[in-house]
Design a protein around this motif. Structure first.
Motif, PDB file in Angstrom:
ATOM      1  N   UNK A 175      10.360   5.208   0.275  1.00 41.62           N
ATOM      2  CA  UNK A 175       9.206   5.989  -0.159  1.00 41.62           C
ATOM      3  C   UNK A 175       8.166   5.089  -0.814  1.00 41.62           C
ATOM      4  N   UNK A 176       8.640   4.131  -1.582  1.00 42.58           N
ATOM      5  CA  UNK A 176       7.685   3.281  -2.303  1.00 42.58           C
ATOM      6  C   UNK A 176       7.124   2.161  -1.436  1.00 42.58           C
ATOM      7  N   UNK A 177       7.658   1.938  -0.229  1.00 38.21           N
ATOM      8  CA  UNK A 177       6.976   0.946   0.621  1.00 38.21           C
ATOM      9  C   UNK A 177       5.773   1.556   1.320  1.00 38.21           C
ATOM     10  N   UNK A 178       5.727   2.863   1.339  1.00 43.31           N
ATOM     11  CA  UNK A 178       4.661   3.570   2.045  1.00 43.31           C
ATOM     12  C   UNK A 178       3.258   3.138   1.593  1.00 43.31           C
ATOM     13  N   UNK A 179       3.012   3.242   0.303  1.00 44.07           N
ATOM     14  CA  UNK A 179       1.671   2.927  -0.196  1.00 44.07           C
ATOM     15  C   UNK A 179       1.341   1.459   0.030  1.00 44.07           C
ATOM     16  N   UNK A 180       2.355   0.603  -0.033  1.00 42.45           N
ATOM     17  CA  UNK A 180       2.133  -0.834   0.180  1.00 42.45           C
ATOM     18  C   UNK A 180       1.719  -1.064   1.632  1.00 42.45           C
ATOM     19  N   UNK A 218       3.389  -8.658   1.673  1.00 41.30           N
ATOM     20  CA  UNK A 218       3.961  -7.699   0.732  1.00 41.30           C
ATOM     21  C   UNK A 218       4.595  -6.530   1.496  1.00 41.30           C
ATOM     22  N   UNK A 236      16.114   5.841  -0.430  1.00 43.73           N
ATOM     23  CA  UNK A 236      14.913   6.684  -0.502  1.00 43.73           C
ATOM     24  C   UNK A 236      13.870   6.040  -1.407  1.00 43.73           C
ATOM     25  N   UNK A 237      14.318   5.453  -2.496  1.00 37.40           N
ATOM     26  CA  UNK A 237      13.387   4.794  -3.417  1.00 37.40           C
ATOM     27  C   UNK A 237      12.637   3.684  -2.694  1.00 37.40           C
ATOM     28  N   UNK A 284       0.265   1.142   3.650  1.00 35.95           N
ATOM     29  CA  UNK A 284      -1.065   1.685   3.914  1.00 35.95           C
ATOM     30  C   UNK A 284      -2.146   0.796   3.310  1.00 35.95           C
ATOM     31  N   UNK A 285      -1.823   0.241   2.154  1.00 36.78           N
ATOM     32  CA  UNK A 285      -2.774  -0.661   1.530  1.00 36.78           C
ATOM     33  C   UNK A 285      -2.989  -1.899   2.433  1.00 36.78           C
ATOM     34  N   UNK A 290      -6.036   7.393  -1.120  1.00 33.55           N
ATOM     35  CA  UNK A 290      -4.958   6.853  -0.302  1.00 33.55           C
ATOM     36  C   UNK A 290      -4.573   7.791   0.841  1.00 33.55           C
ATOM     37  N   UNK A 296       8.713  -5.472   1.677  1.00 33.03           N
ATOM     38  CA  UNK A 296       9.286  -4.253   1.086  1.00 33.03           C
ATOM     39  C   UNK A 296       9.762  -3.270   2.156  1.00 33.03           C
TER      40      UNK A 296
END
Lengths: 354, 394
Positions: free
Chosen positions: A253-258, A279, A249-250, A260-261, A3, A283
């Motif tokens: 931070x957790x939308x980041x990987x979504x 998606x 922050x939650x 990039x995917x 990733x 988010x």
């Protein structure tokens, strides 16, 4: 499974971030608000000089031939800066749309894309998911949808009526124009496909900016939580205030990987790119909207003033929420995917390219 | 960036799936999809037998280094193992505290003798572990541990009480945080001790949960003993080791947990299709939200595991507990709402819950154990966002 971004991608990101931090300050944005048209040719020229307008233009037309994955970090930074210029939409939506036309339009592509790459020409896109066309007033060529057709219409052939946006950085226009055989560049099956792709690219472009906006609002609010003292302490030391920001922050931070995917899926043209884009838009937008809501709360009454910069970013987040498909639209797409017959849902299906 | 598995990894996937198909059958058939969250009290003996079968196949300690007897799989192959294990309905792992917590702690901090003594039993599925952290007065404030241990006649003598100890009644060993420096307070003076459970000085008392079942326990130490050698690190290192251990909880083991979640969500989706709730637009959106949340966790876990070069990775790790706990709690509620009025009706007497009812009730604890949501938010705000710290007492 990897990733991470390449060193080249990260290095370019750093240099663009540096440029935006220095040049696209809140003061500069407020200055643009005062200008007729709200845009700066000089700034666009600098963006072109950095190679940004050429990023997704194919090499044969003088571009860099890169893709959404190469640009997504930069799009995030454009969001972080709340860049008023339509760079993200140009690179991620307009250029791929024009470049995606059938081979018979090579001359048109060559003429316009080479000029976009060099910064001499600008594009705007009119798509059914957006009631108005953003930045039509500075476009030299407009790509406009009509039914399932796409038309390439030079600026001289359109009439514009401006609408004010809640975000003073946005410039929106109703476009009056007449479709003709001469302007039609796609129709039928290929027109529908290109329109659908434009929607997915637009959603992805919004998602990247929303994540950047969320991070900017977090930074502004956290800084303020140190400055503002009540009961003898920085307000940020109070748990009730901390938890507001932790919740943002939650989400951010957790939308980041979504995100990039989704950029990866778009860059590789994977069949699941549409769902991945939906998606990501959902988010990242939720992160930005919560950052806006909790950011203003942390600022107390100051957050409600025109003077404090927070609203520059809040208003952009609110505006982008409705652009390129609302959250309701995108969530319905995810719902349809989850309930489709034979949907690849179960454990182990996460990364199937279908 | 490359979001896919290699051909070699896909061959490995076939190997795992093949082994599970050949082995998770016959006497083990009834264990499929059992023993997960809310169901951990079920079939303990049968699941221990299954652990030994896993061990024979070389499927315990898959992420441990080869030098200590592990399988030394790459991250990608560990991901695949967890995916296939969940897809096949592999039962909740009885050995997960040993394999996921005690083992990695010993590998990182244990002496050679301790590794030689304890790791083989974990790998073979013959010795089971529980975690002696929380106490009646030390929950969120873990450093307030009162259980004390003193050196007497070449052994540690331990007195005090632990609570919320999962599967203590099924365990052979407990790792205990105890105060070894008399009069010390806070995180100083604590030590990390390995204590055998089968002895007169230890009494285990089950705690009946709102599910009517017992997975957690109180553990009373009344002159319990363990050998002088059974301390990990030096006296006083207990806090450092305890904190490092919590870090292991956020590693690859989270992927196995997510696969369980996926199975649960699939079950909810199947019910919604069957009973028509899938046609309800509000329910459709809520299920879409659940799917979105699960994918978020998955992408983030894989991103966390795929390399430390991005400075925000540790931030993501801090966020993970709050995220999954809240998601799982909401899934429990969603399951009940999808069932509608039927959700109330038990399987039978006495207080025989359906799997989804267990899930719903059990997930009320997710946002509490292992650090409440409120504590997690403090951690995120102070460490990830670096907001002003609260004034600390003492």
């Amino acid at each position: 499974m990897d990733f991470t971004f390449s060193d080249d991608q990260l290095a370019f990101h750093d240099s663009v971030k540096g440029f935006l931090t220095n040049e696209v300050t809140p003061e500069a944005i407020r200055d643009l608000w005062q200008r007729d048209g709200g845009r700066s040719d000089e700034l666009w020229g600098q963006l072109a000089e950095l190679g940004l307008t050429a990023m997704t233009v194919p090499e044969q037309y003088g571009g860099l031939g890169l893709d959404a994955l190469d640009f997504v970090l930069l799009a995030q930074e454009c969001g972080y800066a709340a860049l008023p210029e339509p760079l993200v939409e140009t690179v991620m939506v307009a250029v791929p749309l024009l470049a995606g036309l059938a081979d018979e339009h090579r001359q048109l592509q060559e003429h316009w894309l080479s000029r976009v790459a060099s910064g001499e020409a600008r594009l705007a896109v009119g798509h059914p998911s957006n009631p108005l066309v953003a930045d039509a007033h500075i476009a030299d060529l407009l790509l406009l949808c009509h039914g399932d057709e796409i038309h390439a219409v030079p600026a001289q052939q359109v009439q514009l009526r401006a609408s004010e946006s809640v975000d003073p950085s946005r410039r929106l226009f109703a476009v009056d124009w007449t479709p003709s055989d001469a302007t039609r560049v796609a129709g039928g099956e290929s027109g529908r496909r290109l329109q659908a792709e434009a929607l997915d690219h637009g959603a992805l472009a919004c998602a990247a900016q929303q994540l950047g906006l969320a991070n900017r609002m977090i930074d502004i609010a956290v800084d303020y939580s140190f400055e503002r003292k009540q009961f003898g302490s920085a307000v940020g030391s109070f748990q009730a205030v901390k938890h507001l920001m932790a919740n943002v922050a939650v989400k951010a931070e957790f939308s980041r990987a979504v995100l990039y995917r989704a950029a990866f899926a778009a860059a590789r043209g994977q069949a699941n790119a549409a769902i991945a884009a939906s998606h990501a838009k959902i988010v990242a937008t939720e992160a930005a909207l919560l950052a806006a809501r909790n950011g203003i709360q942390v600022h107390g009454a100051m957050g409600y003033t025109w003077e404090v910069d927070l609203h520059i970013f809040m208003k952009r987040a609110w505006a982008l929420d409705g652009a390129w498909g609302t959250r309701g639209f995108h969530k319905a797409r995810v719902g349809d995917f989850v309930f489709a017959d034979g949907a690849p849902l179960g454990a182990g299906a996460t990364f199937e390219a279908r | 960036m490359k979001i896919s598995f290699s051909a070699e990894d896909e061959r490995f996937r076939d190997e795992v799936a093949g082994w599970l198909a050949d082995n998770l059958r016959g006497e083990f058939e009834s264990l499929r999809f059992r023993g997960g969250p809310g169901d951990e009290h079920s079939f303990p003996e049968e699941r221990k037998t299954w652990e030994r079968r896993l061990a024979e196949g070389g499927w315990t300690g898959v992420g441990w280094p080869g030098a200590v007897g592990g399988r030394g799989l790459s991250i990608n192959q560990q991901v695949i193992f967890h995916e296939e294990y969940a897809r096949a309905g592999g039962p909740g792992r009885m050995g997960h505290i040993g394999e996921g917590l005690a083992g990695p702690t010993l590998i990182a901090f244990g002496s050679e003798a301790q590794k030689a003594r304890f790791l083989p039993g974990i790998l073979a599925g013959t010795e089971y572990w529980c975690q002696g952290y929380s106490e009646p007065g030390a929950g969120s404030d873990l450093a307030n541990v009162k259980t004390r241990a003193e050196r007497v006649d070449g052994r540690w003598r331990i007195n005090g009480q632990k609570v919320w100890t999962s599967l203590a009644h099924e365990s052979d060993w407990c790792f205990v945080i105890a105060r070894t420096e008399p009069g010390s307070v806070g995180h100083r003076g604590l030590s990390f001790l390995l204590v055998p459970m089968d002895q007169p000085g230890i009494q285990v008392r089950p705690i009946e949960q709102i599910t009517g079942t017992c997975e957690f326990n109180e553990v009373f130490f009344d002159d319990a003993v363990t050998d002088a050698d059974n301390i990990v690190g030096a006296p006083g290192d207990g806090w450092k080791i305890a904190m490092a251990l919590l870090g292991f909880e956020r590693g690859v083991s989270t992927l196995g947990q997510q696969m369980q979640f996926q199975n649960e969500l699939d079950q909810v989706i199947a019910i919604a299709r069957d009973n028509g709730q899938a046609q309800d637009p509000v329910m459709r959106q809520r299920i879409a939200d659940a799917w979105i949340g699960l994918r978020i966790m998955r992408y983030n876990s894989l991103r966390m595991l795929s390399g430390p070069q991005d400075g925000s990775l540790s931030k993501a790790a801090m966020i993970y507990k709050l995220y999954w706990a809240s998601w799982h709690r909401d899934l429990g509620k969603l399951a009940m709402d999808v069932l509608g009025p039927e959700a109330e009706i038990l399987e039978g007497a006495p207080y025989d819950l359906t799997r989804l009812q267990s899930l719903y009730l059990f997930t009320r604890s997710d946002t509490i154990y292992g650090g409440t949501n409120e504590i997690q938010r403090n951690i995120i705000a102070e460490r990830a966002l670096e907001m002003p710290r609260e004034p600390r007492l003492g």
